[in-house]
Structures are given as C-alpha cells and as structure tokens.
Design a protein around this motif. Structure first.
Motif, PDB file in Angstrom:
ATOM      1  N   GLY A 111       0.920  -1.215   0.042  1.00 57.49           N
ATOM      2  CA  GLY A 111      -0.125  -0.046   0.003  1.00 57.49           C
ATOM      3  C   GLY A 111       1.012   1.278  -0.225  1.00 57.49           C
ATOM      4  N   PHE A 112       1.945   1.412   0.832  1.00 55.50           N
ATOM      5  CA  PHE A 112       2.913   2.353   1.022  1.00 55.50           C
ATOM      6  C   PHE A 112       3.430   2.470  -0.372  1.00 55.50           C
ATOM      7  N   GLY A 113       3.789   1.563  -1.163  1.00 53.91           N
ATOM      8  CA  GLY A 113       4.478   1.611  -2.619  1.00 53.91           C
ATOM      9  C   GLY A 113       3.521   2.155  -3.754  1.00 53.91           C
ATOM     10  N   VAL A 114       2.081   1.686  -3.420  1.00 46.57           N
ATOM     11  CA  VAL A 114       1.212   2.312  -4.370  1.00 46.57           C
ATOM     12  C   VAL A 114       0.844   3.860  -4.172  1.00 46.57           C
ATOM     13  N   ALA A 115       0.738   4.073  -3.109  1.00 48.33           N
ATOM     14  CA  ALA A 115       0.610   5.596  -2.527  1.00 48.33           C
ATOM     15  C   ALA A 115       1.706   6.541  -2.751  1.00 48.33           C
ATOM     16  N   PHE A 116       2.969   5.831  -2.549  1.00 53.60           N
ATOM     17  CA  PHE A 116       4.366   6.681  -2.850  1.00 53.60           C
ATOM     18  C   PHE A 116       5.154   5.906  -3.804  1.00 53.60           C
ATOM     19  N   PRO A 117       4.894   5.889  -4.912  1.00 52.37           N
ATOM     20  CA  PRO A 117       5.739   5.070  -6.095  1.00 52.37           C
ATOM     21  C   PRO A 117       7.215   5.505  -5.783  1.00 52.37           C
TER      22      PRO A 117
END
Length: 347
Positions: A111-117
């Motif tokens: 989820g963090f990677g999706v929000a902050f690619p």
C-alpha cells in the motif's frame, strides 16, 4: 570484461538458485511452519539480490524493479523472526497468528508503494525509506538472535526442532547477518558485494547440507541394526547404575556424547538404545531424572527455595525447571510441594 561477466554470473546465479530453493521449500512435503517461513525468507533475499544485480549492471533499470527489491528487503527481517519463532515453537502454541502479521506487513508495504511509488518519490525511497529498512533489518536480526538464544536455553522445549537442527537455524541467522553487513557496508566496498554474499552463503549452506546428508546415509546401515535384547538390557542397566551412583543428570551441560563416552559406546548407539529400548529421547530421559530429583528435594521437611531445587536438580534456568516439571507432573513445583505438605500433615 571477464571480471564483469564473472560478477554477473555468480551474483545472478545466486539469485536464481535462491528463487528455485524457496519454491522447493514451499512445495516440499510435509511443509512445516518453519519451512514456510524459511521459504519466504529465501524468496525475499533472492528478490533483493536480483534487484541489486540488475541495478549494478543496468543503472537505468525501471524504478518499479527497485521498489520491489526494497519492499522485499523490508520483509527479510520479519521473515527471519517468523522462522526462528516457528522453529522454537513446533506445537504452534504461541505462533499461530504469526503468518497474519507477515501478510499484514506485506499489505502495508504494498500500500505504501502504491501511494508513494519510487518513480515519483526517488528522494524518499533512496533516503529515509532505505535507511529505515536497513536499521529495521538490523533490529530484526538482533531480535531473532535473542529468540534463538532463549530457545536453545530451554533445551527440553524443542527436541523435535520442527525438523531443523539447532545448528541449521544458527547458520540461517548468521547467514542473514553476513548479507546485512555486506549491504550495510556497500558504500565502503561495492554494491555488488551484497549480492555476492548471498550467493556465497547459499552455496556454502548447500555444500554443508549435502555433506551432512552423505554422512547420515553412510551411518544409516548401522542405525538400522537393532540392538539385541540381552545387550540392550545390560546397557540400560549400566546407564541406570551410572546415573544412580554419580547423578550425572545434575550437570546442566551434560550432552549425549559425554554420556556415551562414560558408557563406552557411540552417541548414535546410545541414542538408539534410549529411543528403541527405553522409548524416550535423550533430553526427555534427562528431564525425567531431573524432575524426580526435584521431587525428592521438594518432599523434604526443609523448605529449600525453588532456585536451589532447580540448580541442584540440573536445570539450566527457572523457566526450564517450571516448564519441565509441569510437563511431567501436570502441575507446578510450588503446587506439587503444597500437595505434599498437606498430605504429610493429614497423615
């Protein structure tokens, strides 16, 4: 050019073989919880290593590859903790919910990677995220090491070992520590050293595992020979006499090899004697003798402290003493002593 090709070959081959090993561990039956955690750990290390190889030889590789590699790196430490906890708790008394924690952490990281690619937040990932992951990995290493040390002190708690020997678990923890150190010091050496260290650890582990497998196969014909009833009876009598006269079980550091030397037999032979002819494992045999010695001390009129009882009976720690006593007698030492006192008062 040749040096570059060799670096790519050994680093890339390690990542590929790690991936193959993780799949093998995942599908090998019976798949124990410790085995599944080990498969996840090797998989995360393989992805992390593969990312390093791609970035070292192709610096312009997609930022998505770098993001996946760092996400895998984040999960290495938790997977190591899960592995050690599962090994130390083969009955899953306290670790049934550990996989949920692992999946939850994966979901949060994704989820963090999706929000902050990575592609849109290069500074964040290359700076704060990278440092957080490195020190988080170190913290997990220290926790896993502490869990391993605590579990090894409770000698009776993992005779089964969830299918893994204590030395194998120690090797996994040490190997992950070597890989972390290689990546942490990459600024002083070379970024590819981290990937090469994984390959080195992987291949050394495979060599040791094959050597041990050959050793077991070589010893198998002797292990399959049953001890004759008369010989077994005489050997067991010698064992019981030795324990009754010298109280060797009171030595908390007593090992199978040391006891076997006193009886003039090999450790494998003594282990076979206990398992086949006494229907108990070496550790369980010692625990039974130590509990009986503790009961003798607890039955005396003198109210000896629990610490003194544990030490005099051969237990390494109070936690081991309480766990072993309750496992054998179904109650705690203190409760057993109270029952004896009431029984003596009534009589």
């Amino acid at each position: 050019m040749l040096k570059s090709h060799l670096l790519f070959f050994f680093a890339g081959l390690g990542a590929f073989n790690g991936l193959a090993l993780s799949l093998y561990l995942l599908w090998r039956q019976p798949a124990t919880p410790a085995q599944r955690w080990l498969a996840a750990l090797v998989l995360m290390l393989s992805i992390r290593t593969g990312k390093s190889v791609l970035f070292y030889f192709w610096p312009e590789v997609s930022k998505l590859v770098l993001q996946v590699g760092l996400t895998a790196c984040l999960l290495i430490g938790p997977c190591l903790i899960g592995f050690v906890r599962a090994w130390a708790d083969p009955q899953r008394r306290h670790t049934r919910k550990d996989p949920l924690f692992g999946w939850g952490l994966l979901a949060l990281a994704t989820g963090f990677g999706v929000a902050f690619p990575y592609a849109d937040h290069v500074g964040l990932w290359a700076g704060a995220v990278w440092r957080w992951i490195q020190f988080g990995w170190l913290a997990c290493l220290l926790v896993a090491g502490g869990l391993f040390v605590r579990a090894t002190r409770q000698q009776d708690s993992h005779d089964a070992g969830d299918g893994l020997a204590r030395g194998h678990v120690a090797a996994v923890v040490a190997g992950v520590a070597v890989i972390w150190l290689a990546y942490f010091t990459a600024g002083l050496t070379s970024y590819i050293v981290g990937a090469l260290s994984f390959s080195l650890v992987l291949y050394l582990s495979a060599i040791v595992a094959l050597a041990q497998r050959r050793k077991r196969r070589a010893a198998a014909p002797y292990q399959d020979r049953k001890i004759a009833p008369g010989e077994a009876e005489a050997a067991l009598q010698s064992l019981h006499t030795l324990m009754a006269q010298e109280h060797l079980y009171k030595d908390a550091s007593l090992t199978l090899a040391r006891l076997a030397r006193r009886l003039n037999m090999t450790p494998a032979r003594l282990s076979q004697l206990l398992n086949d002819n006494h229907k108990t494992a070496f550790r369980q045999y010692l625990v039974q003798l130590r509990v009986e010695a503790a009961k003798g001390l607890l039955s005396t009129p003198d109210l000896v402290s629990m610490e003194q009882v544990a030490e005099a009976s051969g237990f390494l720690s109070m936690s081991t003493f309480y766990t072993s006593f309750k496992k054998v007698e179904g109650t705690t030492p203190a409760a057993w002593r109270q029952m004896q006192l009431r029984s003596n008062a009534d009589s």
